[in-house]
Design an enzyme around this catalytic site. Structure first.
Site, PDB file in Angstrom:
ATOM      1  CB  ALA A   1      -0.905   0.108   1.197  1.00 18.33           C
ATOM      2  CD  GLU A   2       1.061   5.028   1.270  1.00 18.89           C
ATOM      3  OE1 GLU A   2       1.811   5.456   0.430  1.00 18.89           O
ATOM      4  OE2 GLU A   2      -0.153   5.428   1.265  1.00 18.89           O
ATOM      5  CB  THR A   3       7.461   1.776  -0.873  1.00 20.09           C
ATOM      6  OG1 THR A   3       6.749   0.647  -1.030  1.00 20.09           O
ATOM      7  CG2 THR A   3       8.916   1.616  -0.605  1.00 20.09           C
TER       8      THR A   3
END
Length: 256
Positions: free
Chosen positions: A43-45
């Site tokens: 979903a996020e890095t």
């Protein structure tokens, strides 16, 4: 470059919200960071600049979904602080964020983002659902229903949501489990995430709303996704102190 995969807002692996954390020794190119985030598919890095000369100073932190850069991300910030340990200060698109990893928990000092009532029509996104309240935060649609079971069973029309404003919607209701003040789900096809498992930044909106409604500033929220997660909150003026646990699932090197 060191790369970590961390499950955030959980004490168990394969639950909560997974994030990539990349440690940089110099500023990263935005297109390259976007390509890495798309490759990892979390979903996020998070990309954090680790300065070996001044390791105690503020560190630049940026967050990318598989499709775009975002202004604020709670779970990837928690994951980053979990990896680095101790007290950390990050410079971000949302200002300076102060975080601390201590005794198995990570606390994060984030800006409060109270919702404002709006006239958004959500009937095409969630047909047949009755809302107690509909509003907007800075970047998210915000809706309240009266039943946690309804929140758990929601199946929004993601195409309709993607076409509506920023394409990001949180739906919340009073808790139905002892010790849980409210439950929430968060859908964000507008940034390439059909449903986010646990959304720290959403609780910057949820905390002021539920604090006012319940008459207290210490709260516990459950994000009722398939993976699920718990977020502790303390509302302090125009800031929200978010707390959660994390588990490192994998670590290694990024070669490109």
């Amino acid at each position: 470059m060191r790369l970590y995969i961390v499950d955030a807002f959980t004490s168990e692996a394969f639950a909560g919200n997974s994030a990539g954390v990349v440690l940089l020794d110099s500023p990263g190119d935005a297109d390259w960071m976007q390509s890495v985030a798309a490759e990892l598919k979390h979903a996020e890095t998070a990309f954090v600049e680790v300065d070996s000369v001044d390791s105690e100073g503020p560190k630049s932190l940026r967050w990318f979904t598989p499709e775009t850069e975002v202004d604020l991300c709670g779970h990837a910030t928690l994951a980053t602080t979990h990896v680095l340990g101790g007290e950390q200060t990050f410079t971000t698109r949302s200002g300076e964020l102060r975080c601390r990893a201590e005794d198995g928990w990570v606390s994060m000092d984030f800006p409060s983002d109270p919702p404002r009532e709006s006239d958004d029509d959500l009937s095409s996104i969630l047909p047949g659902v009755s809302f107690e309240y509909v509003g907007r935060s800075l970047q998210n649609l915000f809706a309240v229903v009266d039943d946690a079971a309804l929140v758990r069973s929601l199946a929004p029309d993601l195409a309709a949501l993607r076409a509506h404003w920023t394409g990001r919607l949180m739906v919340t209701a009073p808790g139905d489990v002892e010790g849980i003040d409210f439950v929430t789900r968060f859908f964000a096809p507008g940034v390439g995430i059909d449903e986010d498992p646990v959304t720290g930044s959403a609780h910057c909106v949820l905390a002021p709303y539920w604090a006012a409604r319940l008459g207290r500033h210490e709260l516990v929220g459950e994000q009722a996704s398939a993976r699920g997660g718990i977020v502790r909150m303390s509302l302090e003026g125009d800031r929200v102190l978010l707390s959660g646990q994390a588990v490192t699932v994998a670590s290694g090197e990024l070669h490109v």
